[in-house]
Enzyme design. Structure first.
Site, PDB file in Angstrom:
ATOM      1  N   LYS A   1     -25.954 -10.505 -22.975  1.00 36.47           N
ATOM      2  CA  LYS A   1     -26.196 -11.511 -24.018  1.00 36.47           C
ATOM      3  C   LYS A   1     -26.903 -10.805 -25.175  1.00 36.47           C
ATOM      4  CE  LYS A   1     -27.638 -16.328 -24.432  1.00 36.47           C
ATOM      5  NZ  LYS A   1     -26.462 -16.787 -25.161  1.00 36.47           N
TER       6      LYS A   1
ATOM      7  N   GLU B 233     -13.681 -17.635 -22.322  1.00 34.52           N
ATOM      8  CA  GLU B 233     -14.695 -18.679 -22.489  1.00 34.52           C
ATOM      9  C   GLU B 233     -14.588 -19.192 -23.912  1.00 34.52           C
ATOM     10  OE1 GLU B 233     -18.708 -17.111 -22.283  1.00 34.52           O
ATOM     11  OE2 GLU B 233     -18.101 -15.236 -23.213  1.00 34.52           O
TER      12      GLU B 233
HETATM   13  N1  PMP Z   1     -20.802 -18.137 -23.365  1.00 33.18           N
HETATM   14  C1  PMP Z   1     -21.395 -17.694 -24.485  1.00 33.18           C
HETATM   15  C2  PMP Z   1     -20.672 -16.724 -25.339  1.00 33.18           C
HETATM   16  C3  PMP Z   1     -22.684 -18.141 -24.819  1.00 33.18           C
HETATM   17  O1  PMP Z   1     -23.287 -17.700 -25.912  1.00 33.18           O
HETATM   18  C4  PMP Z   1     -23.330 -19.084 -23.973  1.00 33.18           C
HETATM   19  C5  PMP Z   1     -24.706 -19.566 -24.280  1.00 33.18           C
HETATM   20  N2  PMP Z   1     -24.778 -20.278 -25.481  1.00 33.18           N
HETATM   21  C6  PMP Z   1     -22.646 -19.540 -22.838  1.00 33.18           C
HETATM   22  C7  PMP Z   1     -21.390 -19.031 -22.548  1.00 33.18           C
HETATM   23  C8  PMP Z   1     -23.271 -20.535 -21.902  1.00 33.18           C
HETATM   24  O2  PMP Z   1     -24.307 -19.933 -21.176  1.00 33.18           O
HETATM   25  P1  PMP Z   1     -25.574 -20.753 -20.697  1.00 33.18           P
HETATM   26  O3  PMP Z   1     -25.081 -21.827 -19.820  1.00 33.18           O
HETATM   27  O4  PMP Z   1     -26.422 -19.757 -19.989  1.00 33.18           O
HETATM   28  O5  PMP Z   1     -26.234 -21.288 -21.923  1.00 33.18           O
END
Ligand code: PMP
Length: 288
Positions: A149, A182
């Site tokens: 991330k 995603e």
């Molecule tokens: N994919 C991406 C690219 C993201 O930036 C995020 C978070 N905003 C998610 C999926 C979802 O992750 P999380 O459930 O940990 O917020």
């Protein structure tokens, strides 16, 4: 508003970083987005584990233990008198000079912002979202693994621009070989033949904290959850599609590229997941 910056709580106007910070110059850093529900920091441990994993992956040393990071987050949230909200926790490589060399950055910059969160409007949760498939591909895992991330969100932003230009709010991002990865800021799920399917993270997706929670809730909703490589045809043909993320939580998708998904309304399984997830946000995290 008070912002945590390198060990101090400072006023919003004073919360500034150097123009030589490599987080700004090169997107060289990592971050987390975390929710607070009624004085409970949702899954803080999982978020910090991912943050430290991401930092290790980019060889960035976070100059603080996880225990102290917990304290810093709680301190920031308390200083802002927040009951509900959103925490943005950012670690950059720190100020260096011009040029990529990370050795010039002597100390990582740490800042924590705790604020209210702007979710999608309520009606989107009731009616569901219209989304598109973006032309912009998700990062190729061998060049920059989407499991990290990092502060480098440029291709997600390009896909978001595509969504906005087409009059929608989100975009599905495919891998370079046409598998579903995603969305720009959310993971994706499909209800298919009674199963709950989502792409494996190894295909090139973030290991979403909400994704993980939703998969573990499948039993409660009377479903089996499973990772599966998906193509767009699997998504178009799904009975239900929904997205998960810290900010969005769980949100139904009712059209993709103008095609109706299922009945064109949020499905019963999606609604059950939303209900179960809400229960989880009442207990799963750190109380302060
Ligand atoms: N994919 C991406 C690219 C993201 O930036 C995020 C978070 N905003 C998610 C999926 C979802 O992750 P999380 O459930 O940990 O917020």
């Amino acid at each position: 508003m008070k912002v945590y910056l390198d060990g101090k709580l400072v006023e919003r106007e004073k919360a500034v970083v150097s123009v030589f910070d490599h987080g700004l110059l090169y997107g060289d850093g990592v971050f987390e987005g975390i929710r607070i529900y009624n004085k409970l920091i949702f899954r803080l441990k999982e978020h910090l584990d991912r943050l430290y994993r991401s930092a290790i992956a980019i060889e960035l040393k976070i100059p603080m233990t996880k225990a102290d990071m917990v304290k810093a987050v709680v301190r920031t949230v308390k200083a802002n008198n927040l009951r509900d909200g959103y925490v943005r926790l950012v670690i950059t490589r720190g100020p260096g000079d011009l040029g990529l060399d990370p050795r010039r950055c002597k100390k990582a910059t740490i800042f924590i912002i705790a604020d209210k969160i702007a979710l999608y409007p309520d009606e989107f949760y009731q009616k569901g979202l219209a989304i598109i498939t973006a032309r912009t591909r998700r990062n190729y895992p061998r060049s920059l693994d989407p499991r990290i991330k990092s502060l480098n969100y440029l291709n997600n932003i390009l896909a978001k621009i595509e969504a906005i230009k087409s009059g929608t709010d989100e975009a599905i991002m495919l891998t370079c070989d046409d598998h579903v990865a995603e969305c720009t800021g959310d993971n994706i799920f499909a209800v298919h033949g009674g199963e709950l399917l989502t792409p494996p993270v190894s295909v090139g997706a973030l290991e979403g904290i909400t994704r993980e929670a939703v998969m573990a809730l499948a039993d409660k909703v009377g479903m089996k959850a499973r990772e599966k490589m998906l193509k767009m045809d699997d998504i178009y043909g799904a009975e239900e599609v929904f997205l998960t993320g810290t900010a969005a939580e769980i949100i139904s998708v009712i059209t993709i590229d103008g095609r109706k998904i299922g009945t064109g309304k949020p499905g019963v399984k999606t609604l059950s997941f939303m209900k179960e997830f809400k229960k989880l946000t009442k207990s799963d995290g750190l109380r302060y």
